[in-house]
Design a protein around this motif. Structure first.
Motif, PDB file in Angstrom:
ATOM      1  N   LEU A   2       0.817  -1.210   0.000  1.00 31.64           N
ATOM      2  CA  LEU A   2       0.000   0.000   0.000  1.00 31.64           C
ATOM      3  C   LEU A   2       0.850   1.260   0.000  1.00 31.64           C
ATOM      4  N   CYS A   3       2.026   1.176   0.602  1.00 36.70           N
ATOM      5  CA  CYS A   3       2.964   2.290   0.620  1.00 36.70           C
ATOM      6  C   CYS A   3       4.366   1.694   0.696  1.00 36.70           C
ATOM      7  N   GLY A   4       5.186   1.974  -0.300  1.00 35.56           N
ATOM      8  CA  GLY A   4       6.502   1.366  -0.372  1.00 35.56           C
ATOM      9  C   GLY A   4       6.578   0.398  -1.547  1.00 35.56           C
ATOM     10  N   ARG A   5       7.684  -0.295  -1.657  1.00 35.12           N
ATOM     11  CA  ARG A   5       7.854  -1.240  -2.765  1.00 35.12           C
ATOM     12  C   ARG A   5       8.566  -2.496  -2.273  1.00 35.12           C
ATOM     13  N   MET A   6       8.398  -3.571  -2.997  1.00 31.04           N
ATOM     14  CA  MET A   6       9.013  -4.852  -2.674  1.00 31.04           C
ATOM     15  C   MET A   6       9.894  -5.289  -3.833  1.00 31.04           C
TER      16      MET A   6
ATOM     17  N   THR B 140       8.277   4.499   6.139  1.00 32.43           N
ATOM     18  CA  THR B 140       7.743   3.203   6.539  1.00 32.43           C
ATOM     19  C   THR B 140       7.110   2.496   5.341  1.00 32.43           C
ATOM     20  N   VAL B 141       6.954   1.201   5.505  1.00 31.23           N
ATOM     21  CA  VAL B 141       6.320   0.353   4.504  1.00 31.23           C
ATOM     22  C   VAL B 141       4.970  -0.088   5.072  1.00 31.23           C
ATOM     23  N   LEU B 142       3.917   0.035   4.269  1.00 35.25           N
ATOM     24  CA  LEU B 142       2.572  -0.367   4.690  1.00 35.25           C
ATOM     25  C   LEU B 142       2.038  -1.375   3.688  1.00 35.25           C
ATOM     26  N   SER B 143       1.506  -2.473   4.192  1.00 38.99           N
ATOM     27  CA  SER B 143       0.982  -3.509   3.296  1.00 38.99           C
ATOM     28  C   SER B 143      -0.113  -4.296   3.995  1.00 38.99           C
ATOM     29  N   THR B 144      -0.868  -5.043   3.195  1.00 37.88           N
ATOM     30  CA  THR B 144      -1.892  -5.936   3.715  1.00 37.88           C
ATOM     31  C   THR B 144      -1.850  -7.218   2.898  1.00 37.88           C
ATOM     32  N   GLY B 145      -2.579  -8.227   3.329  1.00 34.27           N
ATOM     33  CA  GLY B 145      -2.558  -9.470   2.570  1.00 34.27           C
ATOM     34  C   GLY B 145      -3.280 -10.599   3.260  1.00 34.27           C
ATOM     35  N   LEU B 146      -3.125 -11.791   2.674  1.00 35.00           N
ATOM     36  CA  LEU B 146      -3.788 -13.008   3.135  1.00 35.00           C
ATOM     37  C   LEU B 146      -2.768 -14.094   3.414  1.00 35.00           C
ATOM     38  N   LEU B 147      -3.022 -14.897   4.439  1.00 38.21           N
ATOM     39  CA  LEU B 147      -2.294 -16.131   4.693  1.00 38.21           C
ATOM     40  C   LEU B 147      -3.292 -17.275   4.497  1.00 38.21           C
ATOM     41  N   VAL B 148      -3.046 -18.117   3.503  1.00 36.89           N
ATOM     42  CA  VAL B 148      -4.022 -19.136   3.099  1.00 36.89           C
ATOM     43  C   VAL B 148      -3.383 -20.517   3.128  1.00 36.89           C
TER      44      VAL B 148
ATOM     45  N   SER C  14      -2.894  -7.013 -10.927  1.00 35.38           N
ATOM     46  CA  SER C  14      -3.339  -5.659 -10.604  1.00 35.38           C
ATOM     47  C   SER C  14      -4.515  -5.672  -9.628  1.00 35.38           C
ATOM     48  N   SER C  15      -4.458  -4.729  -8.694  1.00 35.83           N
ATOM     49  CA  SER C  15      -5.591  -4.529  -7.779  1.00 35.83           C
ATOM     50  C   SER C  15      -6.372  -3.266  -8.137  1.00 35.83           C
ATOM     51  N   ARG C  16      -6.114  -2.723  -9.315  1.00 37.48           N
ATOM     52  CA  ARG C  16      -6.786  -1.491  -9.724  1.00 37.48           C
ATOM     53  C   ARG C  16      -8.140  -1.757 -10.374  1.00 37.48           C
ATOM     54  N   THR C  17      -8.279  -2.876 -11.059  1.00 37.75           N
ATOM     55  CA  THR C  17      -9.511  -3.153 -11.797  1.00 37.75           C
ATOM     56  C   THR C  17      -9.919  -4.613 -11.608  1.00 37.75           C
ATOM     57  N   GLY C  18     -11.170  -4.900 -11.991  1.00 37.11           N
ATOM     58  CA  GLY C  18     -11.644  -6.274 -12.043  1.00 37.11           C
ATOM     59  C   GLY C  18     -11.646  -6.984 -10.704  1.00 37.11           C
ATOM     60  N   ILE C  19     -11.383  -8.298 -10.753  1.00 38.33           N
ATOM     61  CA  ILE C  19     -11.438  -9.126  -9.553  1.00 38.33           C
ATOM     62  C   ILE C  19     -10.352  -8.722  -8.568  1.00 38.33           C
ATOM     63  N   GLY C  20      -9.187  -8.278  -9.077  1.00 37.13           N
ATOM     64  CA  GLY C  20      -8.137  -7.808  -8.184  1.00 37.13           C
ATOM     65  C   GLY C  20      -8.593  -6.633  -7.339  1.00 37.13           C
ATOM     66  N   ALA C  21      -9.359  -5.731  -7.939  1.00 42.38           N
ATOM     67  CA  ALA C  21      -9.885  -4.587  -7.190  1.00 42.38           C
ATOM     68  C   ALA C  21     -10.895  -5.040  -6.142  1.00 42.38           C
ATOM     69  N   LEU C  22     -11.734  -6.023  -6.497  1.00 42.23           N
ATOM     70  CA  LEU C  22     -12.704  -6.551  -5.522  1.00 42.23           C
ATOM     71  C   LEU C  22     -11.986  -7.153  -4.321  1.00 42.23           C
ATOM     72  N   LEU C  23     -10.939  -7.934  -4.594  1.00 40.31           N
ATOM     73  CA  LEU C  23     -10.206  -8.566  -3.506  1.00 40.31           C
ATOM     74  C   LEU C  23      -9.497  -7.523  -2.645  1.00 40.31           C
ATOM     75  N   ALA C  24      -8.883  -6.529  -3.277  1.00 43.74           N
ATOM     76  CA  ALA C  24      -8.202  -5.476  -2.525  1.00 43.74           C
ATOM     77  C   ALA C  24      -9.186  -4.703  -1.640  1.00 43.74           C
ATOM     78  N   GLN C  25     -10.355  -4.383  -2.184  1.00 44.93           N
ATOM     79  CA  GLN C  25     -11.370  -3.685  -1.398  1.00 44.93           C
ATOM     80  C   GLN C  25     -11.863  -4.551  -0.242  1.00 44.93           C
ATOM     81  N   PHE C  26     -11.995  -5.844  -0.498  1.00 46.81           N
ATOM     82  CA  PHE C  26     -12.413  -6.775   0.562  1.00 46.81           C
ATOM     83  C   PHE C  26     -11.402  -6.741   1.712  1.00 46.81           C
ATOM     84  N   LEU C  27     -10.117  -6.803   1.398  1.00 47.34           N
ATOM     85  CA  LEU C  27      -9.088  -6.822   2.431  1.00 47.34           C
ATOM     86  C   LEU C  27      -9.053  -5.516   3.217  1.00 47.34           C
ATOM     87  N   THR C  28      -9.078  -4.395   2.522  1.00 41.96           N
ATOM     88  CA  THR C  28      -8.959  -3.109   3.205  1.00 41.96           C
ATOM     89  C   THR C  28     -10.206  -2.783   4.014  1.00 41.96           C
ATOM     90  N   ARG C  29     -11.397  -3.080   3.467  1.00 40.14           N
ATOM     91  CA  ARG C  29     -12.624  -2.807   4.206  1.00 40.14           C
ATOM     92  C   ARG C  29     -12.769  -3.731   5.411  1.00 40.14           C
TER      93      ARG C  29
END
Length: 346
Positions: free
Chosen positions: A87-91, A128-136, A157-172
């Protein structure tokens, strides 16, 4: 609210902060060598929300490197897929023979069975580095491993399509965790698995331009997704599945044989898993067992009971009884633990 675990290094003495952070990440994400340029005062935080067997995390920390070595993998492998969203920073991810850099809005998949060196760097003034994610857990993802492995280190990409849905799910989910009850966790975990499966199927669709044999993992992934979407249909059969994908039934069977399975066995296992999950759901405790079974493609109660007992070792009614008692105890224990250790949101 959802059961959560929070670590904030500012809650421990400065000299102990980095060691505490390193131990915490190795325990939650898998053993790794973790380093940072400045460990004298390491302001970092992580919040983990429990969605049944799955976990959603958010993390903020200074730049650091994480090295998952072959030796550490041999010592301990939690068998997890890691999906990260900077979300902020790079890997920068380095593996034998390849290196790639990821920026905010890139969804990145890793596997705890694969060695890697990850460098997380800050951007902008925050430092600082800010990120979110899933452990599955790998076994929760109802997709052929050969297909999923092709997505490791491949940015989605998390900007459009299903990637955007998943990103919104995680952040919300992280923002609204207080709006849910602990019993909502497993149901939200099912939503996460469905979104993740759909994202992977979409990402692999680009491989359709490859030669026929190169498309086999994509086709297998598509077929398993189709089966997942039609488990409720008692008429779901190999001939019907093959016809829906314009292949012969024999070719369908060969696809599953490559995964050391049969079509019918895999369908039955997926259906039983859905029933087992619903029987353990406190919100469905008043739904008759035969209705739960019929919902997932078992119209004959006697056949279902025999199949369920053969796999799980208990009759469905007894399994539900034990599962609900265990769920109540676990929720109570976690709530008590959370009350002792909970900190403010990172």
């Amino acid at each position: 609210m959802l059961v959560e675990t929070v670590l904030r290094t500012e809650d421990v003495p400065p000299k102990e902060r980095f060691d505490r952070w390193r131990e915490h990440l190795s325990r939650t994400h898998g053993p790794a060598e973790i380093h940072s340029a400045d460990v004298t005062d390491f302001p970092a935080s992580q919040r983990i929300l429990s969605l049944g067997a799955m976990r959603v995390w958010t993390m903020e920390h200074p730049p650091m490197t994480v090295h998952r070595t072959p030796e550490l993998i041999r010592q301990a492998d939690p068998g997890l897929y890691h999906l990260s969203l900077p979300l902020c920073g790079r890997m920068r991810m380095t593996r034998p023979g390849r290196e790639a850099e990821y920026h905010p809005c890139d969804l990145v998949l890793q596997d705890t069975s694969h060695p890697y060196l990850m460098r997380a760097a800050a951007e902008g003034r925050t430092g600082t580095v800010l990120s979110t994610g899933l452990l599955v857990p790998r076994e929760l993802l109802p997709l052929p491993k050969c297909g999923v492995d092709r997505l490791i280190d491949r940015p989605m990409s998390s900007r459009t399509g299903i990637g955007a849905l998943l990103a919104q799910f995680l952040t919300r989910l992280a923002a609204d965790a207080h709006s849910y009850e602990p019993c909502d966790g497993p149901r939200l975990g099912t939503v996460a698995v469905d979104l993740l499966s759909a994202l992977f199927a979409h990402a692999l669709a680009a491989d359709e331009s490859r030669p026929s044999e190169g498309r086999r993992p994509v086709l297998a992934l598509r077929i398993r997704t189709y089966i997942q979407e039609h488990l409720h249909d008692p008429q779901l059969t190999p001939p019907g599945i093959a016809a829906a994908h314009h292949i012969s039934t024999s070719y369908l069977h060969r696809l599953f044989e490559e995964e050391d399975d049969t079509v019918a066995t895999w369908i039955r296992h997926q259906r039983l898993e859905r029933v087992r999950r619903d029987l353990a759901d406190p919100a469905l405790r008043s739904t008759p067992i035969h209705a739960v079974a019929a919902r997932w493609g078992f119209p004959r109660a006697a056949d279902f009971s025999r199949a369920f007992r053969a796999v799980y070792g208990l009759p469905p009614r007894e399994y539900r009884h034990r599962a609900l008692i265990a769920r109540t105890k676990v929720d109570g224990d976690r709530s008590g633990h959370n009350a002792k250790e909970q900190c403010t949101q990172c």
